[in-house]
Write an enzyme that holds these catalytic residues in place. Structure first.
Site, PDB file in Angstrom:
ATOM      1  N   HIS A  35       0.858  -1.190   0.000  1.00 36.81           N
ATOM      2  CA  HIS A  35       0.000   0.000   0.000  1.00 36.81           C
ATOM      3  C   HIS A  35       0.897   1.245   0.000  1.00 36.81           C
ATOM      4  CE1 HIS A  35       1.058   0.178   4.205  1.00 36.81           C
ATOM      5  NE2 HIS A  35       0.558  -1.039   4.394  1.00 36.81           N
ATOM      6  N   HIS A  38       4.019   1.377   2.090  1.00 37.08           N
ATOM      7  CA  HIS A  38       5.196   0.711   1.530  1.00 37.08           C
ATOM      8  C   HIS A  38       5.847   1.599   0.465  1.00 37.08           C
ATOM      9  CE1 HIS A  38       2.924  -2.967   2.936  1.00 37.08           C
ATOM     10  NE2 HIS A  38       4.098  -3.166   3.465  1.00 37.08           N
ATOM     11  N   ARG A 190      -3.591  -4.642   7.089  1.00 35.19           N
ATOM     12  CA  ARG A 190      -4.759  -5.154   7.820  1.00 35.19           C
ATOM     13  C   ARG A 190      -5.986  -4.250   7.686  1.00 35.19           C
ATOM     14  NH1 ARG A 190      -2.947  -8.105  13.191  1.00 35.19           N
ATOM     15  NH2 ARG A 190      -1.012  -8.999  12.475  1.00 35.19           N
TER      16      ARG A 190
END
Ligand code: PAF
Length: 283
Positions: A35, A38, A190
């Site tokens: 995402h 990163h 998550r």
């Protein structure tokens, strides 16, 4: 377009060519499901070295038996597409056999010590031994000059820095600030597991960090954050605490350091989320 590499032989061939050309290498270790958080790590990595390797490996050693290693999202194709327009040179996506050629039994090579058993480590026994073992192994495979980690996983970052220092590993650790969405929620793979209601409820986390930032000492910071989290609907608080950033130990009553890290872990809608904030007091 990054090259996708699955084997050690291929990786080491590329690494050797870079070494001969005198090029430095940065590694961004990930477990995939990439995402924008990163991407911030990758951007920083490409600024810090001539070449950039992103590893994508879901490490079985850092999951306990009830933590769903098998269910962890794996999305190599979309991760490749996500990195297509970046300056990443290589995506290293090894199998378990490549990373742990001697098998998974008795393979843990690193012990995270007492700090590895607190906070995240208290709730997830053995987690940090698994993280340090895979990080050390990835360093061995890639031999990076620089490795980039996010501040969201503050305890992980602390323990990696400690390992590198204690073992005098020849790699420089670079830390990158947490990336947040428009509501202030820290980006995490998550978050995709949150339904609409849980995602709304999770916004109590950045609110708690904000309330703590307005406190005038570490103990008020802790109690303000706790008040917000415990008063919010749908949240199950695992811990909310303040630690000394230089030791990652709890700041007890009676101590008032100038700088602390507030750390929180909550479960919302069945999803465990962690976050933290560095807070300065005084001048
Ligand atoms: O932060 C993560 O994604 C993982 O813990 C890491 C550092 C890639 C090790 O598996």
């Amino acid at each position: 377009m990054p090259a996708i590499v699955h084997t050690l032989e291929e990786l080491q061939g590329i690494r050797e060519a870079w070494r001969k050309a005198g090029e430095s290498v940065a590694l961004v270790p990930t477990m995939g499901s990439l995402h924008e958080g990163h991407k911030a790590l990758v951007t920083r990595a490409t600024e810090e070295a001539d070449r950039c390797v992103v590893s994508i490996f879901v490490n079985p050693l850092q999951f306990s038996s009830d933590e769903g290693f098998d269910d962890y999202p794996r999305s190599l194709h979309s991760d490749e597409a996500f990195l297509a327009d970046t300056l990443v040179d290589v995506i290293f996506a090894p199998t378990v056999e490549v990373v742990y050629p001697d098998g998974l039994d008795a393979v843990v090579t690193h012990n995270a010590g007492p700090i590895g058993e607190t906070f995240e480590g208290a709730s997830r026994p053995g987690h940090f031994d698994g993280v340090l073992t895979v990080v050390a192994r990835l360093f061995e495979c890639v031999t990076p000059d620089v490795a980039v980690f996010g501040c969201k996983d503050a305890q992980q970052l602390f323990l990696v820095q400690q390992m590198v220092r204690d073992e005098q590993m020849p790699v420089r650790i670079v830390e990158v600030d947490t990336v947040r969405d428009s509501g202030g929620l820290a980006l995490s793979s998550r978050n995709a597991l949150l339904d609409e209601e849980s995602a709304r409820q999770a916004l109590a986390i950045p609110k708690a960090l904000e309330a703590a930032g307005e406190a005038d000492n570490p103990h008020h910071a802790r109690s303000r954050a706790r008040e917000v989290l415990e008063g919010a609907p749908g949240l199950d608080v695992d811990y909310v605490d303040v630690v000394d950033p230089s030791t990652f130990t709890r700041v007890d009553e009676g101590h008032t350091p100038q700088e602390v890290r507030l750390i929180v872990a909550v479960t919302v809608g069945g999803v465990r989320l962690i976050d933290n904030r560095l807070i300065h007091f005084g001048q």
